[in-house]
Each structure stands twice: as structure tokens, then as C-alpha cells.
Design a protein around this motif. Structure first.
Motif, PDB file in Angstrom:
ATOM      1  N   ALA A   1       0.827  -1.204   0.000  1.00  0.00           N
ATOM      2  CA  ALA A   1       0.000   0.000   0.000  1.00  0.00           C
ATOM      3  C   ALA A   1       0.863   1.256   0.000  1.00  0.00           C
ATOM      4  CB  ALA A   1      -0.929   0.000   1.213  1.00  0.00           C
ATOM      5  N   HIS A   2       2.142   1.106   0.297  1.00  0.00           N
ATOM      6  CA  HIS A   2       3.078   2.218   0.136  1.00  0.00           C
ATOM      7  C   HIS A   2       3.396   2.315  -1.360  1.00  0.00           C
ATOM      8  CE1 HIS A   2       6.567   4.745   0.289  1.00  0.00           C
ATOM      9  NE2 HIS A   2       6.445   4.901   1.608  1.00  0.00           N
ATOM     10  N   PRO A   3       3.188   3.457  -1.994  1.00  0.00           N
ATOM     11  CA  PRO A   3       3.353   3.550  -3.448  1.00  0.00           C
ATOM     12  C   PRO A   3       4.701   3.082  -3.964  1.00  0.00           C
ATOM     13  CG  PRO A   3       2.271   5.508  -2.612  1.00  0.00           C
ATOM     14  CD  PRO A   3       2.698   4.718  -1.407  1.00  0.00           C
ATOM     15  N   ALA A   4       5.780   3.373  -3.247  1.00  0.00           N
ATOM     16  CA  ALA A   4       7.108   2.959  -3.709  1.00  0.00           C
ATOM     17  C   ALA A   4       7.248   1.447  -3.643  1.00  0.00           C
ATOM     18  CB  ALA A   4       8.190   3.633  -2.873  1.00  0.00           C
ATOM     19  N   VAL A   5       6.804   0.853  -2.536  1.00  0.00           N
ATOM     20  CA  VAL A   5       6.899  -0.602  -2.385  1.00  0.00           C
ATOM     21  C   VAL A   5       5.972  -1.284  -3.386  1.00  0.00           C
ATOM     22  CG1 VAL A   5       6.667  -2.537  -0.794  1.00  0.00           C
ATOM     23  CG2 VAL A   5       7.470  -0.323   0.052  1.00  0.00           C
ATOM     24  N   GLY A   6       4.767  -0.742  -3.521  1.00  0.00           N
ATOM     25  CA  GLY A   6       3.828  -1.315  -4.483  1.00  0.00           C
ATOM     26  C   GLY A   6       4.365  -1.278  -5.899  1.00  0.00           C
ATOM     27  N   ALA A   7       5.013  -0.173  -6.267  1.00  0.00           N
ATOM     28  CA  ALA A   7       5.587  -0.061  -7.613  1.00  0.00           C
ATOM     29  C   ALA A   7       6.712  -1.062  -7.811  1.00  0.00           C
ATOM     30  CB  ALA A   7       6.101   1.359  -7.838  1.00  0.00           C
ATOM     31  N   GLY A   8       7.538  -1.251  -6.774  1.00  0.00           N
ATOM     32  CA  GLY A   8       8.618  -2.226  -6.890  1.00  0.00           C
ATOM     33  C   GLY A   8       8.091  -3.625  -7.098  1.00  0.00           C
ATOM     34  N   VAL A   9       7.036  -3.990  -6.368  1.00  0.00           N
ATOM     35  CA  VAL A   9       6.431  -5.312  -6.533  1.00  0.00           C
ATOM     36  C   VAL A   9       5.757  -5.407  -7.899  1.00  0.00           C
ATOM     37  CG1 VAL A   9       4.620  -6.837  -5.654  1.00  0.00           C
ATOM     38  CG2 VAL A   9       6.164  -5.687  -4.060  1.00  0.00           C
ATOM     39  N   ASP A  10       5.059  -4.353  -8.297  1.00  0.00           N
ATOM     40  CA  ASP A  10       4.366  -4.342  -9.585  1.00  0.00           C
ATOM     41  C   ASP A  10       5.345  -4.512 -10.745  1.00  0.00           C
ATOM     42  OD1 ASP A  10       2.302  -4.084 -11.398  1.00  0.00           O
ATOM     43  OD2 ASP A  10       2.229  -1.901 -11.288  1.00  0.00           O
ATOM     44  N   ASP A  11       6.489  -3.841 -10.654  1.00  0.00           N
ATOM     45  CA  ASP A  11       7.449  -3.831 -11.758  1.00  0.00           C
ATOM     46  C   ASP A  11       8.389  -5.031 -11.776  1.00  0.00           C
ATOM     47  OD1 ASP A  11       6.415  -1.382 -12.475  1.00  0.00           O
ATOM     48  OD2 ASP A  11       8.028  -0.214 -11.549  1.00  0.00           O
ATOM     49  N   HIS A  12       8.696  -5.586 -10.603  1.00  0.00           N
ATOM     50  CA  HIS A  12       9.804  -6.545 -10.536  1.00  0.00           C
ATOM     51  C   HIS A  12       9.449  -7.913  -9.962  1.00  0.00           C
ATOM     52  CE1 HIS A  12      12.805  -3.454 -11.585  1.00  0.00           C
ATOM     53  NE2 HIS A  12      12.069  -2.629 -10.845  1.00  0.00           N
TER      54      HIS A  12
ATOM     55  N   TYR B   1      11.777   3.072   2.731  1.00  0.00           N
ATOM     56  CA  TYR B   1      10.932   2.046   2.110  1.00  0.00           C
ATOM     57  C   TYR B   1      11.283   0.658   2.639  1.00  0.00           C
ATOM     58  CZ  TYR B   1      10.539   5.942  -1.210  1.00  0.00           C
ATOM     59  OH  TYR B   1      10.366   7.171  -1.786  1.00  0.00           O
ATOM     60  N   TYR B   2      12.563   0.398   2.725  1.00  0.00           N
ATOM     61  CA  TYR B   2      13.026  -0.913   3.197  1.00  0.00           C
ATOM     62  C   TYR B   2      12.599  -1.137   4.645  1.00  0.00           C
ATOM     63  CZ  TYR B   2      16.328  -4.893   3.196  1.00  0.00           C
ATOM     64  OH  TYR B   2      16.905  -6.147   3.236  1.00  0.00           O
ATOM     65  N   ALA B   3      12.681  -0.082   5.450  1.00  0.00           N
ATOM     66  CA  ALA B   3      12.292  -0.198   6.853  1.00  0.00           C
ATOM     67  C   ALA B   3      10.786  -0.386   6.992  1.00  0.00           C
ATOM     68  CB  ALA B   3      12.743   1.041   7.628  1.00  0.00           C
ATOM     69  N   TRP B   4       9.998   0.290   6.154  1.00  0.00           N
ATOM     70  CA  TRP B   4       8.538   0.144   6.253  1.00  0.00           C
ATOM     71  C   TRP B   4       8.115  -1.302   5.995  1.00  0.00           C
ATOM     72  CZ3 TRP B   4       4.319   1.570   8.335  1.00  0.00           C
ATOM     73  CH2 TRP B   4       3.098   1.142   7.827  1.00  0.00           C
ATOM     74  N   VAL B   5       8.713  -1.935   5.020  1.00  0.00           N
ATOM     75  CA  VAL B   5       8.379  -3.328   4.724  1.00  0.00           C
ATOM     76  C   VAL B   5       8.576  -4.184   5.975  1.00  0.00           C
ATOM     77  CG1 VAL B   5       9.082  -5.365   3.403  1.00  0.00           C
ATOM     78  CG2 VAL B   5       8.848  -3.153   2.263  1.00  0.00           C
ATOM     79  N   HIS B   6       9.668  -3.955   6.678  1.00  0.00           N
ATOM     80  CA  HIS B   6       9.914  -4.725   7.888  1.00  0.00           C
ATOM     81  C   HIS B   6       8.988  -4.297   9.026  1.00  0.00           C
ATOM     82  CE1 HIS B   6      12.006  -7.209  10.713  1.00  0.00           C
ATOM     83  NE2 HIS B   6      12.324  -6.177  11.476  1.00  0.00           N
TER      84      HIS B   6
END
Length: 268
Positions: free
Chosen positions: A24-35, A94-99
Motif C-alpha cells: 500500500a506504500h506507493p514505492a513498495v507497491g511499484a517495486g512489486v508491480d514492476d519486478h 521504504y526498506y524499513a517500512w516493509v519490515h
């Protein structure tokens, strides 16, 4: 705390909620969407993620190696999110939010699936979650170091960052185009192939229910996800069943393989 929690099969029910909060974080979502291969190989992707998480807690020396592997894997993940902003997977915020999402999800789900944590247990769990973050290469300066600091940080991300991204919508879809699972013995794979047209939409509805229900209400609200009183009552009934069944199961059924082997080895 994590020695008992992370390998418990009940944790499987909580993973979709944590994942939805992450993407739901746009940066994390984009990374998952793209990669990510979550569309083409969702079962393999899920299995690898679960194995990785188990290694963080039960892997011993393998935990540090897994942390290095994950950082190396994320070095090339970069691009532009839906708002036109550049992102990189290893950007500390971003990396910290995922954790970070793991802690509030563990805490919230415990109210349904086990006994609610005491304040001392919450503090111990957070301290252990920080230690896992260090294994993953998250610096202390990038994560709040106390619970008192965590909640304002958490609320700030909810208020200013989270939204119902494309990936969140896909994870909550009740009509997904999921491939047939290809894990397990041959008879099971055959049965799944035959029953998948009937089973898949039902699996998707259960996944949506658990994802939203085991997500902390404030995160649910921040993303814009609806949750009714009737759904809450159903989740509480499910929780009562889980709490009644789990204590009578043998350890080989209560814990996932990596956790079970580590616990057995620790008793020798």
C-alpha cells in the motif's frame, strides 16, 4: 517471543495482511508491480518469502547470509511509482517500512488467534523485531527504537503515504487469475487442477477476508478498505475455533518445518 510466534502455522493467516500494508506504500507497491513474479508464480513467490522469514528467526548463521542475499537481490529494484516519483528498494524509509509492518500485524492478529500480549510482551516482541531488522541490514537510525517512538512513526506513514495501490487491489481481488498450485504430491496437484475453477474464487474470498480482517483497523482505514460488523463477528468466531484447536495439536502440526527442526535441535 519470535521463537514461539514466527514458526507457528497461525502466522500463515497473518502474512497477507502484512503484505497488503507493505504494497500500500506507493514505492513498495511499484517495486512489486514492476519486478516481482507474484502474478506468474504466486505460490513459488510465497514459499520463498516464507522460507526467508523462517530463516531470520530459526536459521542461526544462515540468518545473516539470508539478510545479505535479500539486500543483494534488492539492489537492482528501482523505477518510478504511480505518482511519477523515483524509487529504489533499498531506500531506508521504504526498506524499513516493509519490515515495520510485521509488528502491528503480529500484535493485532494475536487478539484473535491467541492470547493478547501483555505490555511487557509487546515490548519484548518489538525489541526482537528490531534485532531481526538488523539481520536484514536495517540500521537503528532507520527504525524507531522504542514502542513510544514506533507509533507516531507508524501513524505518520498511514496518514501521509498509504493508499489502495494497483497491487493492493490485485491482492484483494475476488476474481483473480491465479495459476493452479504446483506444489505437493502428485495426487494433490491432480485434484487441484480438477477443482481449481471452483476452488480459486472461494480461496480468493477467504484471502480477502483474512487480509482485511487481520490488518490493524487504522491501517485498514488509511488504505480505504471496508470492514463490516458482521465480518468482525465472523472473524471473532474463527478466532475462537483457532484458539480451541491449536493447543491440542502436536508440535509437528503446529509449527512449520524450519521452525520445528530448530526447536527440536534446541532441545537436544
Amino acid at each position: 517471543m519470535l521463537w514461539s510466534l514466527a514458526g507457528d502455522i497461525r502466522m500463515l493467516l497473518t502474512l497477507p495482511a502484512a503484505l497488503a500494508m507493505q504494497v500500500a506504500h506507493p514505492a513498495v507497491g511499484a517495486g512489486v508491480d514492476d519486478h516481482s513474479v507474484f502474478r506468474t508464480d504466486p505460490w513459488g513467490r510465497g514459499e520463498r518469502s516464507l522460507t526467508s522469514l523462517q530463516l531470520w528467526v530459526y536459521g542461526g548463521e544462515a540468518a545473516a547470509a539470508e539478510g545479505r542475499r535479500l539486500r543483494a537481490l534488492h539492489k537492482t529494484i528501482q523505477g518510478t511509482d504511480a505518482h511519477g516519483r523515483a524509487y529504489h528498494a533499498l531506500t531506508p524509509a521504504y526498506y524499513a517500512w516493509v519490515h515495520a509492518t510485521g509488528y502491528p500485524v503480529f500484535r493485532h492478529a494475536q487478539q484473535y488467534l491467541g492470547r493478547p500480549f501483555t505490555e511487557a510482551q509487546e515490548r519484548a516482541l518489538y525489541a526482537e523485531w528490531l534485532q531481526v531488522g538488523r539481520i536484514l541490514g536495517i540500521h537503528d537510525r532507520d527504525m524507531p527504537q522504542t514502542i513510544e517512538e514506533f507509533w507516531p512513526y507508524y501513524q505518520k506513514v498511514l496518514d501521509n503515504e498509504l493508499e489502495e495501490t494497483v497491487v493492493v487491489k490485485e491482492l484483494l481481488a475476488t476474481d483473480p487469475q491465479l495459476p493452479v498450485p504446483d506444489r505437493g504430491p502428485r495426487w494433490l496437484r491432480l485434484l487441484l487442477r480438477l477443482s481449481w475453477p471452483w476452488l480459486c474464487p472461494r480461496f480468493a474470498r477467504v484471502r480477502r477476508f483474512l487480509t482485511i480482517g487481520l490488518m490493524p483497523p487504522d491501517a485498514r482505514q488509511a488504505i480505504g478498505l471496508e470492514w463490516t460488523d458482521a465480518q468482525e463477528r465472523t472473524l471473532r468466531r474463527l478466532g475462537r475455533v483457532v484458539r480451541a484447536v491449536m493447543p491440542v495439536l502436536p508440535e509437528r502440526l503446529r509449527f512449520m518445518p524450519i521452525a520445528r527442526r530448530a526447536r527440536q535441535a534446541a532441545r537436544r
